[in-house]
Design an enzyme around this catalytic site. Structure first.
Site, mmCIF file in Angstrom:
data_model
loop_
_atom_site.group_PDB
_atom_site.id
_atom_site.type_symbol
_atom_site.label_atom_id
_atom_site.label_comp_id
_atom_site.label_asym_id
_atom_site.label_seq_id
_atom_site.Cartn_x
_atom_site.Cartn_y
_atom_site.Cartn_z
ATOM 1 C CG HIS A 218 -1.597 2.405 2.188
ATOM 2 N ND1 HIS A 218 -2.206 1.766 3.209
ATOM 3 C CD2 HIS A 218 -0.433 1.213 2.260
ATOM 4 C CE1 HIS A 218 -1.015 0.527 4.008
ATOM 5 N NE2 HIS A 218 -0.266 0.669 3.125
ATOM 6 C CG ASP B 142 2.360 -1.609 5.958
ATOM 7 O OD1 ASP B 142 1.955 -0.944 4.553
ATOM 8 O OD2 ASP B 142 2.153 -2.306 6.213
ATOM 9 C CD GLU C 1 -1.310 -0.955 0.272
ATOM 10 O OE1 GLU C 1 -0.354 -1.712 -0.335
ATOM 11 O OE2 GLU C 1 -1.604 -1.818 1.582
ATOM 12 C CD GLU C 2 -1.840 -3.067 4.530
ATOM 13 O OE1 GLU C 2 -1.668 -3.564 3.558
ATOM 14 O OE2 GLU C 2 -1.176 -2.115 4.973
ATOM 15 C CG ASP D 30 3.041 0.723 1.561
ATOM 16 O OD1 ASP D 30 3.990 0.382 3.052
ATOM 17 O OD2 ASP D 30 2.545 0.517 1.040
ATOM 18 C CG HIS E 50 0.829 -7.130 7.510
ATOM 19 N ND1 HIS E 50 -0.212 -7.900 6.563
ATOM 20 C CD2 HIS E 50 1.228 -5.087 7.323
ATOM 21 C CE1 HIS E 50 -0.003 -6.535 5.517
ATOM 22 N NE2 HIS E 50 1.065 -5.560 6.389
#
Length: 351
Positions: free
Chosen positions: A69, A178, A208-209, A231, A319
Site C-alpha cells: 500500500h 509504513d 490501506e490506513e 507491509d 505511526h
C-alpha cells in the site's frame, strides 16, 4: 541483480512524496516514473490502485499478486478559525502524544509548511499536565492570519507530516516507512526480477490506513491464485518488554507472517516462504501479531480467495515520524520476495 545495498535516494523520494489515503496522486506518479521501464503493462483502476504486470514464462495460467500500500497516515482540514489556526480530522491511526513539536505540510492550492500546536506547558494546570493530549487539543499554525490562510487552504485539503530521512547506525529513520519501505522493496524487485514462472501483478494500493480498501478492490479484479502482502510490522523489542511480548526484533531478519488480528496466513504459503528463505540463506523471523492487521486479509478473501501470506518488515516507532527499519532486514525482505516469485512453481501446493 544488485540488492546488496539500499538505494537511499530512491527511498527518500518515496517517503517524501505525499500520499494521504484517497489522495495518493503524487506517490503514484513517483512510482510510475520509477518502474515504467521494468514492467510489461501498467494501469490504474477506478479507486486509484496502480497495477503493474510482469509476464511469466510458464504455460500454466497462474497469477501472483504482490501488494504494497502506498498511502500514509495523514489529516484532513475541517475548520479554519478566526485567527487562521487550522483544525483537522485524522486519516488513519494516530497516537496523539506523538504529534507534539512536529511540522506538517498542508496541501492546498500550494504546499504550505506549518507546525502542530497545542497549549504550552507553562499555561497548563497541574491536572492538565498529568493527562495525555487528545487529538482535539492540536491545531496547525501556518503563521498567517485567517484571510491569508483562506487564499490557499480550504476545508477538505489534506495534511501530511514533514520529516527528512536519516541513517542512524545500521538503520533508516523517517516518517511513512509504513508503508513506503514496502513500496521501495516492490519497486526494487520489479527492477531486478529475472524470469518468473507465473504472471506477477504488482499492486501499489490505496487507502490501506483507513480500512484495507484498495487491496480488496484490486484483488477482486485480479482474482490471483497466490498473494503476498508487503507491509511493516511491530517490533516491540524495547527495554522492559518481556520476550514473549516482542513480535519481531530489529536486525533479526525479514518477518514471515503466520497470523495477525485479521488473517490466518495459508500454512502452505508460510511453509513456502520459510523453505525459500532457508534454501537461500536469508535470515527470517516468525511474525505472530496479536493486534493489528494488513492488506493480507483483503488479498486472502478477495476474488475467489487466494493462497496468501505476507513478508513483513520489522519496524520500530510505527505511526511516528521516527519510524525505524534495519538495513539488513530490508535487504532480506527484498531477497525473499524475489526468490519466492522466481521459484513459486517448484513448490507442491497440493494440500
Amino acid at each position: 541483480m544488485n540488492i546488496e545495498k539500499i538505494d537511499i535516494e530512491l527511498l527518500s523520494r518515496l517517503t517524501n512524496a505525499a500520499g494521504a489515503p484517497g489522495y495518493e496522486d503524487r506517490i503514484r506518479e513517483q512510482i510510475q516514473t520509477e518502474i515504467k521501464d521494468f514492467v510489461d503493462e501498467m494501469s490504474i483502476d477506478n479507486l486509484g490502485n496502480l497495477i503493474a504486470i510482469k509476464k511469466g514464462t510458464s504455460s500454466e495460467d497462474k497469477k501472483v499478486m504482490v501488494d504494497a500500500h502506498m498511502d500514509e497516515i495523514a489529516f484532513m482540514v475541517t475548520h479554519i478559525d478566526d485567527r487562521g489556526f487550522v483544525r483537522f480530522h485524522p486519516l488513519g491511526g494516530f497516537d496523539p502524544k506523538t504529534l507534539t513539536a512536529q511540522r506538517v505540510i498542508v496541501h492546498g492550492k500550494k504546499d504550505m509548511l506549518g507546525v502542530l500546536g497545542t497549549k504550552a506547558i507553562h499555561m497548563m494546570t497541574a491536572e492538565e499536565r498529568k493527562k495525555s493530549a487528545e487529538l482535539d487539543d492540536y491545531f496547525v499554525d501556518l503563521g498567517l492570519p485567517k484571510e491569508e490562510v483562506e487564499k490557499f487552504v480550504s476545508v477538505g485539503d489534506t495534511i501530511t507530516r514533514e520529516r527528512d530521512l536519516v541513517e542512524i547506525g545500521n538503520t533508516i529513520s523517517t516518517k511513512s516507512l509504513d508503508n513506503r519501505i514496502a513500496v521501495y522493496i516492490l519497486v526494487e524487485t520489479l527492477k531486478n526480477l529475472e524470469a518468473t514462472p507465473y504472471d506477477v501483478y504488482a499492486v501499489f494500493s490505496v487507502q490501506e490506513e483507513v480500512g484495507l480498501r484498495g487491496a480488496l478492490v484490486a484483488t477482486r479484479n485480479i482474482n490471483p491464485d497466490f498473494a503476498i502482502c508487503l507491509d511493516t510490522t511491530v517490533t516491540n523489542d524495547m527495554p522492559s518488554v518481556a520476550p514473549q511480548k516482542q513480535v519481531t526484533q530489529l536486525g533479526k531478519g525479514t518477518g514471515i507472517k503466520i497470523i495477525d488480528s485479521q488473517t490466518i496466513c495459508d500454512p502452505r504459503m508460510v511453509d513456502f516462504l520459510k523453505a525459500t528463505a532457508d534454501r537461500d540463506n536469508i535470515t527470517w523471523q516468525a511474525e505472530v501479531l496479536p493486534a493489528g492487521g494488513t492488506n493480507t486479509a483483503s488479498l486472502q478473501r478477495g476474488g475467489s480467495g487466494s493462497i496468501a501470506g505476507a513478508i513483513s518488515i520489522p519496524t520500530r516507532y510505527l505511526h511516528q515520524v521516527t519510524e525505524m527499519v534495519h538495513k539488513d532486514d530490508v535487504l532480506a525482505s527484498t531477497k525473499l520476495l524475489m526468490a519466492a516469485l522466481e521459484t513459486m512453481d517448484k513448490y507442491n501446493w497440493d494440500r
